[in-house]
Design an enzyme around this catalytic site. Structure first.
Site, mmCIF file in Angstrom:
data_model
loop_
_atom_site.group_PDB
_atom_site.id
_atom_site.type_symbol
_atom_site.label_atom_id
_atom_site.label_comp_id
_atom_site.label_asym_id
_atom_site.label_seq_id
_atom_site.Cartn_x
_atom_site.Cartn_y
_atom_site.Cartn_z
ATOM 1 N N HIS A 24 -39.212 89.600 103.197
ATOM 2 C CA HIS A 24 -38.919 90.281 104.320
ATOM 3 C C HIS A 24 -39.292 89.512 105.616
ATOM 4 O O HIS A 24 -38.760 89.461 106.609
ATOM 5 C CB HIS A 24 -39.656 91.844 104.455
ATOM 6 C CG HIS A 24 -39.338 92.813 103.435
ATOM 7 N ND1 HIS A 24 -40.127 93.422 102.615
ATOM 8 C CD2 HIS A 24 -38.088 93.325 103.179
ATOM 9 C CE1 HIS A 24 -39.371 94.194 101.876
ATOM 10 N NE2 HIS A 24 -38.273 94.260 102.165
ATOM 11 N N SER A 134 -39.972 94.890 96.799
ATOM 12 C CA SER A 134 -41.197 95.728 96.876
ATOM 13 C C SER A 134 -41.568 96.551 95.771
ATOM 14 O O SER A 134 -42.815 96.505 95.385
ATOM 15 C CB SER A 134 -40.945 96.641 98.252
ATOM 16 O OG SER A 134 -40.633 95.794 99.272
#
Ligand code: PNS
Length: 171
Positions: A24, A134
Site C-alpha cells: 500500500h 493485509s
C-alpha cells in the site's frame, strides 16, 4: 493546450488498511509522485474481522505517510463515490497485484463510474509486494510467522502488541 478543466489533480487511494502493508505504502508514494494531492481514504464501514480500530488505522497511515507533504489521510464511511463527491475527487487509484485482483476491481471500478462517473486508474504493484495482502499478514503474524519487511515498522510493533493481548485474553 493550456485548458486544465477535467484534468485529475487529486486522487484517492481507498482501502481498509487493516493493516497497511508496504505494498500500500508503495502505491501511495508513487501516486504522490504523479498527482498534486493524494487522499488516503480509510474505509470504516462495519466489518467483523478488523484487527485495528478505524482510529488506529488512520493514525498508522498518518504516521507512515507523514513525509509526503501532498498526502492526507481521512476516514470514510458509506460509499466511496460519496466521499469522492464531497472532496472534489475525480479518480480512484488502485494497485493491481495479479489477474486475480482484476475481476473484483473491475466490477467496483465500473460500478463507481456508473454511480457517479468516478474514474478508476490501475497501477501495477511493485513485484516485491505482488504476493502481499493485509489478510495474509494478519494470518502469518497470528501464527507466529515473520512479517518484517512486509509492513512498516510501526505496524510490526502494533501487530506484536495486539496479537499478544489477544493470546493472553486481554482483548
Ligand atoms: O482494502 P479493501 O478492503 O479491498 O478496500 C475496499 C474498499 C474499502 C475500497 C471498498 O470496499 C469500498 O470502496 N467500500 C466503500 C463502500 C462502497 O463504496 N462500496 C461500493 C463499491 S463499488
Amino acid at each position: 493546450m493550456s485548458e486544465k478543466v477535467g484534468r485529475v489533480y487529486r486522487v484517492v487511494c481507498a482501502g481498509s488498511f487493516d493493516p497497511v502493508t508496504n505494498g500500500h505504502v508503495d502505491i501511495i508514494g508513487r501516486a504522490a509522485g504523479l498527482y498534486d494531492e493524494v487522499v488516503v481514504a480509510v474505509g470504516i464501514n462495519i466489518s467483523k474481522n478488523r484487527l485495528f480500530t478505524a482510529d488506529e488505522r488512520v493514525a498508522i497511515l498518518r504516521e507512515v505517510t507523514s513525509h509526503y507533504p501532498n498526502v492526507r489521510v481521512e476516514p470514510f464511511e458509506g460509499l466511496l463515490v460519496d466521499f469522492c463527491g464531497a472532496n472534489g475527487i475525480a479518480a480512484v487509484i488502485k494497485g493491481l497485484r495479479a489477474v486475480s485482483d482484476f475481476e473484483n476491481e473491475m466490477q467496483m471500478a465500473q460500478m463507481n463510474y456508473r454511480l457517479a462517473k468516478v474514474e478508476t486508474l490501475f497501477m501495477t504493484t511493485n513485484p516485491l509486494y505482488s504476493f502481499l495482502s493485509s489478510s495474509l499478514v494478519k494470518e502469518i503474524a497470528t501464527y507466529g510467522g515473520d512479517v518484517s519487511g512486509l509492513v512498516p515498522e510501526t505496524v510490526l510493533v502494533r501487530l506484536r502488541e495486539r496479537l499478544a493481548a489477544r493470546a493472553e485474553g486481554r482483548i
